[in-house]
Design a protein around this motif. Structure first.
Motif, PDB file in Angstrom:
ATOM      1  N   MET A  46     -67.473   1.060 -15.500  1.00 14.15           N
ATOM      2  CA  MET A  46     -66.916   0.821 -14.166  1.00 14.15           C
ATOM      3  C   MET A  46     -66.982  -0.660 -13.834  1.00 14.15           C
ATOM      4  O   MET A  46     -68.048  -1.281 -13.936  1.00 14.15           O
ATOM      5  CB  MET A  46     -67.705   1.616 -13.121  1.00 14.15           C
ATOM      6  N   PRO A  47     -65.855  -1.263 -13.434  1.00 16.65           N
ATOM      7  CA  PRO A  47     -65.884  -2.680 -13.089  1.00 16.65           C
ATOM      8  C   PRO A  47     -66.656  -2.929 -11.792  1.00 16.65           C
ATOM      9  O   PRO A  47     -66.838  -2.010 -10.990  1.00 16.65           O
ATOM     10  CB  PRO A  47     -64.409  -3.028 -12.919  1.00 16.65           C
ATOM     11  N   LEU A  75     -56.868   1.593 -10.811  1.00 12.84           N
ATOM     12  CA  LEU A  75     -56.568   0.376 -10.058  1.00 12.84           C
ATOM     13  C   LEU A  75     -57.847  -0.117  -9.401  1.00 12.84           C
ATOM     14  O   LEU A  75     -58.718   0.673  -9.061  1.00 12.84           O
ATOM     15  CB  LEU A  75     -55.547   0.643  -8.946  1.00 12.84           C
ATOM     16  N   THR A  76     -57.958  -1.422  -9.214  1.00 15.01           N
ATOM     17  CA  THR A  76     -59.093  -1.978  -8.477  1.00 15.01           C
ATOM     18  C   THR A  76     -58.559  -2.962  -7.434  1.00 15.01           C
ATOM     19  O   THR A  76     -57.383  -3.349  -7.488  1.00 15.01           O
ATOM     20  CB  THR A  76     -60.051  -2.745  -9.404  1.00 15.01           C
ATOM     21  N   ASP A  77     -59.433  -3.364  -6.533  1.00 15.35           N
ATOM     22  CA  ASP A  77     -59.030  -4.371  -5.546  1.00 15.35           C
ATOM     23  C   ASP A  77     -58.614  -5.667  -6.235  1.00 15.35           C
ATOM     24  O   ASP A  77     -57.699  -6.351  -5.788  1.00 15.35           O
ATOM     25  CB  ASP A  77     -60.190  -4.654  -4.578  1.00 15.35           C
ATOM     26  N   GLN A  78     -59.310  -5.999  -7.327  1.00 16.76           N
ATOM     27  CA  GLN A  78     -59.012  -7.268  -7.988  1.00 16.76           C
ATOM     28  C   GLN A  78     -57.735  -7.214  -8.826  1.00 16.76           C
ATOM     29  O   GLN A  78     -57.072  -8.226  -9.008  1.00 16.76           O
ATOM     30  CB  GLN A  78     -60.203  -7.702  -8.854  1.00 16.76           C
ATOM     31  N   ILE A 135     -63.154  10.286 -19.591  1.00 16.17           N
ATOM     32  CA  ILE A 135     -63.610  10.077 -18.218  1.00 16.17           C
ATOM     33  C   ILE A 135     -65.017   9.473 -18.246  1.00 16.17           C
ATOM     34  O   ILE A 135     -65.326   8.537 -17.496  1.00 16.17           O
ATOM     35  CB  ILE A 135     -63.592  11.423 -17.453  1.00 16.17           C
ATOM     36  N   ALA A 136     -65.853   9.984 -19.146  1.00 19.22           N
ATOM     37  CA  ALA A 136     -67.220   9.472 -19.253  1.00 19.22           C
ATOM     38  C   ALA A 136     -67.226   8.000 -19.673  1.00 19.22           C
ATOM     39  O   ALA A 136     -68.024   7.198 -19.169  1.00 19.22           O
ATOM     40  CB  ALA A 136     -68.015  10.316 -20.241  1.00 19.22           C
ATOM     41  N   ASP A 161     -66.354  -3.805  -8.613  1.00 15.38           N
ATOM     42  CA  ASP A 161     -65.272  -3.968  -7.644  1.00 15.38           C
ATOM     43  C   ASP A 161     -65.548  -3.008  -6.489  1.00 15.38           C
ATOM     44  O   ASP A 161     -65.938  -1.861  -6.733  1.00 15.38           O
ATOM     45  CB  ASP A 161     -63.929  -3.626  -8.321  1.00 15.38           C
ATOM     46  N   PRO A 162     -65.364  -3.468  -5.253  1.00 17.42           N
ATOM     47  CA  PRO A 162     -65.710  -2.583  -4.127  1.00 17.42           C
ATOM     48  C   PRO A 162     -64.784  -1.382  -3.987  1.00 17.42           C
ATOM     49  O   PRO A 162     -65.125  -0.413  -3.306  1.00 17.42           O
ATOM     50  CB  PRO A 162     -65.582  -3.496  -2.909  1.00 17.42           C
ATOM     51  N   ASN A 163     -63.608  -1.441  -4.626  1.00 19.42           N
ATOM     52  CA  ASN A 163     -62.679  -0.330  -4.472  1.00 19.42           C
ATOM     53  C   ASN A 163     -61.969  -0.036  -5.788  1.00 19.42           C
ATOM     54  O   ASN A 163     -61.130  -0.799  -6.242  1.00 19.42           O
ATOM     55  CB  ASN A 163     -61.659  -0.636  -3.374  1.00 19.42           C
ATOM     56  N   ILE A 164     -62.353   1.076  -6.389  1.00 22.11           N
ATOM     57  CA  ILE A 164     -61.728   1.508  -7.643  1.00 22.11           C
ATOM     58  C   ILE A 164     -61.041   2.826  -7.340  1.00 22.11           C
ATOM     59  O   ILE A 164     -61.631   3.701  -6.702  1.00 22.11           O
ATOM     60  CB  ILE A 164     -62.799   1.725  -8.733  1.00 22.11           C
ATOM     61  N   ILE A 165     -59.785   2.948  -7.770  1.00 23.22           N
ATOM     62  CA  ILE A 165     -59.119   4.233  -7.544  1.00 23.22           C
ATOM     63  C   ILE A 165     -58.514   4.747  -8.837  1.00 23.22           C
ATOM     64  O   ILE A 165     -57.904   3.998  -9.588  1.00 23.22           O
ATOM     65  CB  ILE A 165     -58.080   4.164  -6.395  1.00 23.22           C
ATOM     66  N   TRP A 166     -58.763   6.020  -9.097  1.00 24.96           N
ATOM     67  CA  TRP A 166     -58.179   6.704 -10.259  1.00 24.96           C
ATOM     68  C   TRP A 166     -56.994   7.516  -9.751  1.00 24.96           C
ATOM     69  O   TRP A 166     -57.135   8.289  -8.797  1.00 24.96           O
ATOM     70  CB  TRP A 166     -59.184   7.658 -10.898  1.00 24.96           C
ATOM     71  N   LEU A 185     -66.382   5.860 -16.725  1.00 29.44           N
ATOM     72  CA  LEU A 185     -67.500   5.768 -15.780  1.00 29.44           C
ATOM     73  C   LEU A 185     -68.589   4.832 -16.305  1.00 29.44           C
ATOM     74  O   LEU A 185     -69.281   4.173 -15.534  1.00 29.44           O
ATOM     75  CB  LEU A 185     -68.087   7.165 -15.510  1.00 29.44           C
TER      76      LEU A 185
END
Lengths: 465, 201
Positions: B164-165, B127-130, B157-158, B167-172, B161
Motif C-alpha cells: 500500500m502506498p 488510484l491514489t491522491d498523488q 489482493i494480498a 497516501d491519504p486516499n487510496i481507492i480500488w 495490501l
C-alpha cells in the motif's frame, strides 16, 4: 391467542413484499455459495481465520483502538470519542456549526442509523442527504431500512416511482434505469453544494489508521471529493490490527454480502487530502462511538461484535425471509439483529427480548457468517437472560403440565395407557386456545403412546436388557 | 472523566476478567488468494480477463482507446498534462480539455487519469491522491479511463495490501459504479462512471 410481536409483523406483511424478500435473499445466498465454492477449496477455514482475527482484535481493543488513534492523529486527522449516541450527534453538529456548514451529504452507515443522526441534524437546522440510492428513498419516505445491505428490499419499483414523483423528480416512471439516472442528476447538485461528507467505516486498521469504506455506487467517494470536511462515525469495534488482515476480511466481505469478489469501490482513507490534490477534504474527523459496545464486550455475547455487516445471515435466515426487516423493530434486523439489538437496547432489553426467540436455531446463520459468529449459541444465552430477568413471553404455551408428566414415571405410564382416549374426544372443541389454534391446520395421528416402552421391553428376548 | 477515558476504562473492565485473550492468528500471505490464481502465469493477461469480467473496458493501445472514444461520439475529453505524450494523436479527433475544474463536472464526458496500480486477481484499478490530478475528474464523467503501467500490476489482493502506498486516499475500483437497490435489478452508472475503462501501457 397472544402472539410474539414478530408474528404480528409477518401477518401484516403484503405477499408481494414477502415474495420479493424471499426471492432476493435466496438469489444472493446462492451467488455467495457458488463464488466461495469456485474460489476456495476450504472457505470454512477462511471464515474461521477471519473470526479469529476479529476476536483477537476485540480482546485487544484497548491496544488497537489506541494505536488507530495514534496512526490517524499522526497523519493529520482529528480523533474524537463519544460514549453515547447523543454525544456523537452533538460532536458532529459542533464540527459543522463551527465551520458554518448547513448542508451535508452522507454515505450509508449503520452506526448513523443507530444514533438517528439525520433527525438530530435536521433539528439543528442542518440538511443531511443520504446519497446511497436505497437510503435516499428510505429518507424521503420517512421509512426505515429493512436490510443491512439492501435497505429497500421491501419496496417495489412502483413505490419508488411514486416517491420520486411526490418529491418533484419528474413524472411517474418506474423504469429502474430512469429512477437511477434521476437520482444521479439530483445527487450531483447535493454533493457539490455540501460543505461536509459524513461516512461510516467498514474497518479501521490500527497500524496505518486507514478507514476502509466499501460501496458499489461510488457515493462515499462522491460525498468526499468535493467536500471541505470529512466526518467519519465509527463503532469502536471496527478496528483490526493491520492492512494485511484486510486481505482475509475484504475477500470475505464482498463475497458474503453481494456475491462479488470485491465491492466496486474500496476506499482507504487515513487523513485529509494530499497537498497536491485539489479535491477532497481539508479536515478529517473520526468519531469513535461506544453506544453500549463496551457493555456487549463485557457480556457473554461479545462474539457478536466481530460482525462485519455483510447481511449473509439475513439472506439465509428462514425467519428473516418470512418476516422481512421491520419485524425486528430496530436498526439491525435478522439473526445478527436478534442478538445485537437487545444488547444495544440497554434498559429497554425487555422490549426486544422476544427477538432471540424468533429462531428455530437451525444454525444456517453461523454457517454463512464470514467471521464465524456462533449466533445460535448467543440466541440461547439471550433467551436465558430474558428468562432470568422474568421477561414475559406471550404466545409461549404453559409447560408446567408437561413438566409434571415428564418427571413422574408413574403419571407418565398412566397417561400412556389412558391417552388412547384422545382418539375419541373432540379435541378441537376443548376450551384450550393453544390446542385449538394448533389443530386448525393440522390433524393428530392415531395414538401410539407407550409403544416405545413395549418395544424396548421386547428387545433381547423380552428381558429388557 | 473525558469520553475517551470513560471508554478505555469500560474496555478495561470488560477485558480484565478474561482468563486469557485470543492470541493473534497467523495470517499466511496468500491465504485468501482465489485457488485458481496459481494456474495463472501472466499477471497482465489475468488483469485484462478479470477486469473485463467485472465490466471494465480494457484497451491495450492509445490508438484503440482513441478509436473507441471517437466511435462513441463523446464530447469533451479531459486529459491531464502528465498524459500529453501518450495522447498526442487525440487532438483534432476528439475535443481534448487539458484543465479540470469543479465547474466542469457536468461538461466533461470522458476523462483519462493515471492509475497508481492494478490488481490482476480481481481486475481492480488502484488510484491514489498523488496519481490522480483531480478526484472529481476520475469520478464525475460518464466515462473514466485509468492509464495503468503494466509493471504496476499486483498479482493478488494480498500483494496490493502488502504494498500500500503512503497516501491519504487510496481507492480500488472494480468495475463501473452500480446499484441493485431497485428490485435487485443491476443498473450501472449510479454516481460514478457508467463506463469504467483502462488503458494498459
Amino acid at each position: 391467542m397472544a402472539k410474539q410481536p414478530i408474528d404480528t409483523f409477518v401477518a401484516e406483511l403484503p405477499p408481494t413484499v414477502q415474495r420479493a424478500v424471499h426471492q432476493s435473499t435466496a438469489t444472493t445466498t446462492e451467488k455467495r455459495y457458488r463464488l466461495l465454492g469456485d474460489d476456495y477449496a476450504d472457505s470454512d477455514a477462511l471464515r474461521k481465520l477471519a473470526g479469529a482475527i476479529r476476536q483477537h482484535a476485540l480482546e485487544h481493543l484497548d491496544t488497537y483502538l489506541a494505536q488507530a488513534e495514534e496512526s490517524l492523529t499522526a497523519r493529520g486527522a482529528k480523533v474524537h470519542y463519544a460514549v453515547t449516541g447523543e454525544e456523537a450527534n452533538r460532536a458532529v453538529t459542533e464540527i459543522l456549526q463551527s465551520a458554518g456548514i448547513t448542508k451535508v451529504v452522507k454515505s450509508k452507515s449503520m452506526v448513523t442509523e443507530e444514533i438517528h443522526l439525520n433527525d438530530y441534524l435536521a433539528e439543528h437546522g442542518i440538511e443531511s442527504v443520504e446519497s446511497d440510492l436505497g437510503e435516499y428513498i428510505v429518507q424521503i419516505d420517512g421509512d426505515h431500512p429493512s436490510h443491512i445491505v439492501r435497505p429497500i428490499i421491501h419496496k417495489t419499483r412502483g413505490d419508488i416511482a411514486r416517491s420520486f414523483e411526490r418529491e418533484g423528480l419528474g413524472d411517474y416512471n418506474d423504469d429502474p434505469e430512469t429512477i437511477t439516472r434521476r437520482a444521479r442528476k439530483l445527487m450531483r447538485g447535493k454533493y457539490l453544494a455540501a460543505g461536509a461528507g459524513i461516512t461510516g467505516a467498514n474497518f479501521v486498521t490500527a497500524d496505518t489508521g486507514r478507514l476502509v469504506l466499501v460501496t458499489n455506487e461510488g457515493n462515499s467517494r462522491f460525498c468526499l471529493a468535493p467536500a471541505k470536511i470529512h466526518i467519519a462515525l465509527v463503532g469502536i469495534e471496527k478496528v483490526v490490527p493491520s492492512d494485511a488482515d484486510l486481505a482475509v476480511l475484504l475477500n470475505l466481505l464482498g463475497r458474503s454480502a453481494t456475491g462479488q469478489q470485491l465491492t466496486v469501490y474500496t476506499e482507504f482513507i487515513n487523513g485529509p487530502r494530499h497537498q497536491n490534490q485539489p479535491s477532497g477534504p481539508e479536515e478529517m474527523h473520526v468519531i469513535f462511538l461506544d453506544n453500549r459496545r463496551t457493555e456487549v464486550l463485557a457480556s457473554d455475547c461479545k462474539e457478536i461484535l466481530r460482525c462485519i455487516r455483510c447481511g449473509a445471515c439475513l439472506n439465509v435466515c428462514p425467519v428473516y425471509r418470512q418476516a422481512s426487516g421491520h419485524a425486528y423493530r430496530s436498526v439491525y434486523p435478522g439473526p445478527v439483529g436478534a442478538v445485537l439489538s437487545p444488547l444495544l437496547a440497554g434498559d429497554k432489553f425487555k422490549e426486544l427480548a422476544d427477538l432471540p426467540k424468533a429462531s428455530s436455531l437451525c444454525g444456517a446463520c453461523n454457517e454463512v457468517c464470514p467471521v464465524d459468529i456462533p449466533i445460535p449459541d448467543l440466541l440461547l444465552r439471550l433467551r436465558r437472560r430474558a428468562h432470568d430477568e422474568h421477561v414475559p413471553s406471550p404466545g409461549t404455551p404453559p409447560m408446567e403440565g408437561f413438566a409434571l408428566l415428564g418427571s413422574h414415571p408413574l403419571i407418565w405410564r398412566a397417561a400412556m395407557t389412558f391417552g388412547a382416549a384422545k382418539d375419541y374426544l373432540p379435541l378441537d372443541r376443548l376450551p384450550v386456545p393453544y390446542l385449538r389454534s394448533w389443530l386448525k391446520k393440522r390433524t393428530l395421528p392415531k395414538w401410539r403412546g407407550g409403544k416405545f416402552r413395549s418395544w424396548m421391553k421386547s428387545r433381547h428376548g423380552g428381558n429388557g436388557k | 472523566m473525558s469520553a475517551r477515558e470513560q471508554i478505555y476504562a469500560k474496555i478495561k473492565t470488560a477485558l480484565d476478567p478474561l482468563p486469557e485473550r485470543e492470541p493473534r492468528p497467523v495470517v499466511p500471505r496468500g491465504v485468501a488468494d482465489a485457488q485458481w490464481l496459481r494456474d495463472e502465469a501472466d499477471d497482465v493477461a489475468l488483469f485484462v480477463k478479470r477486469a473485463s469480467a467485472v465490466g471494465t473496458k480494457c484497451f491495450t493501445s492509445a490508438g484503440d482507446c482513441l478509436s473507441w472514444l471517437f466511435e462513441q461520439q463523446v464530447g469533451k475529453v479531459y486529459v491531464p498534462d502528465a498524459l500529453a505524450d501518450l495522447t498526442a494523436k487525440f487532438d483534432g479527433i476528439v475535443q481534448v480539455v487539458r484543465q479540470y475544474s469543479r465547474g466542469q463536472v457536468d461538461e466533461i464526458d470522458a476523462a483519462l487519469t493515471p492509475a497508481a496500480g492494478a490488481i490482476a486477481e480481481s481486475g481492480t484499478i488502484i488510484l491514489t491522491d498523488q496519481s490522480t490530478p483531480d478526484r472529481l475528474a476520475a469520478l464525475a464523467p460518464w466515462t473514466h479511463i485509468a492509464v495503468i503501467r503494466k509493471e504496476s500490476v499486483h498479482r493478488s489482493i494480498a500483494d496490493a495490501l502488502a504494498a500500500m502506498p503512503d497516501d491519504p486516499n487510496i481507492i480500488w475500483i472494480t468495475g463501473p459504479s452500480k446499484t441493485a437497490d431497485v428490485e435487485g435489478i443491476l443498473i450501472e452508472g449510479v454516481h460514478g462512471p457508467g463506463v469504467q475503462g483502462c488503458l494498459l501501457v
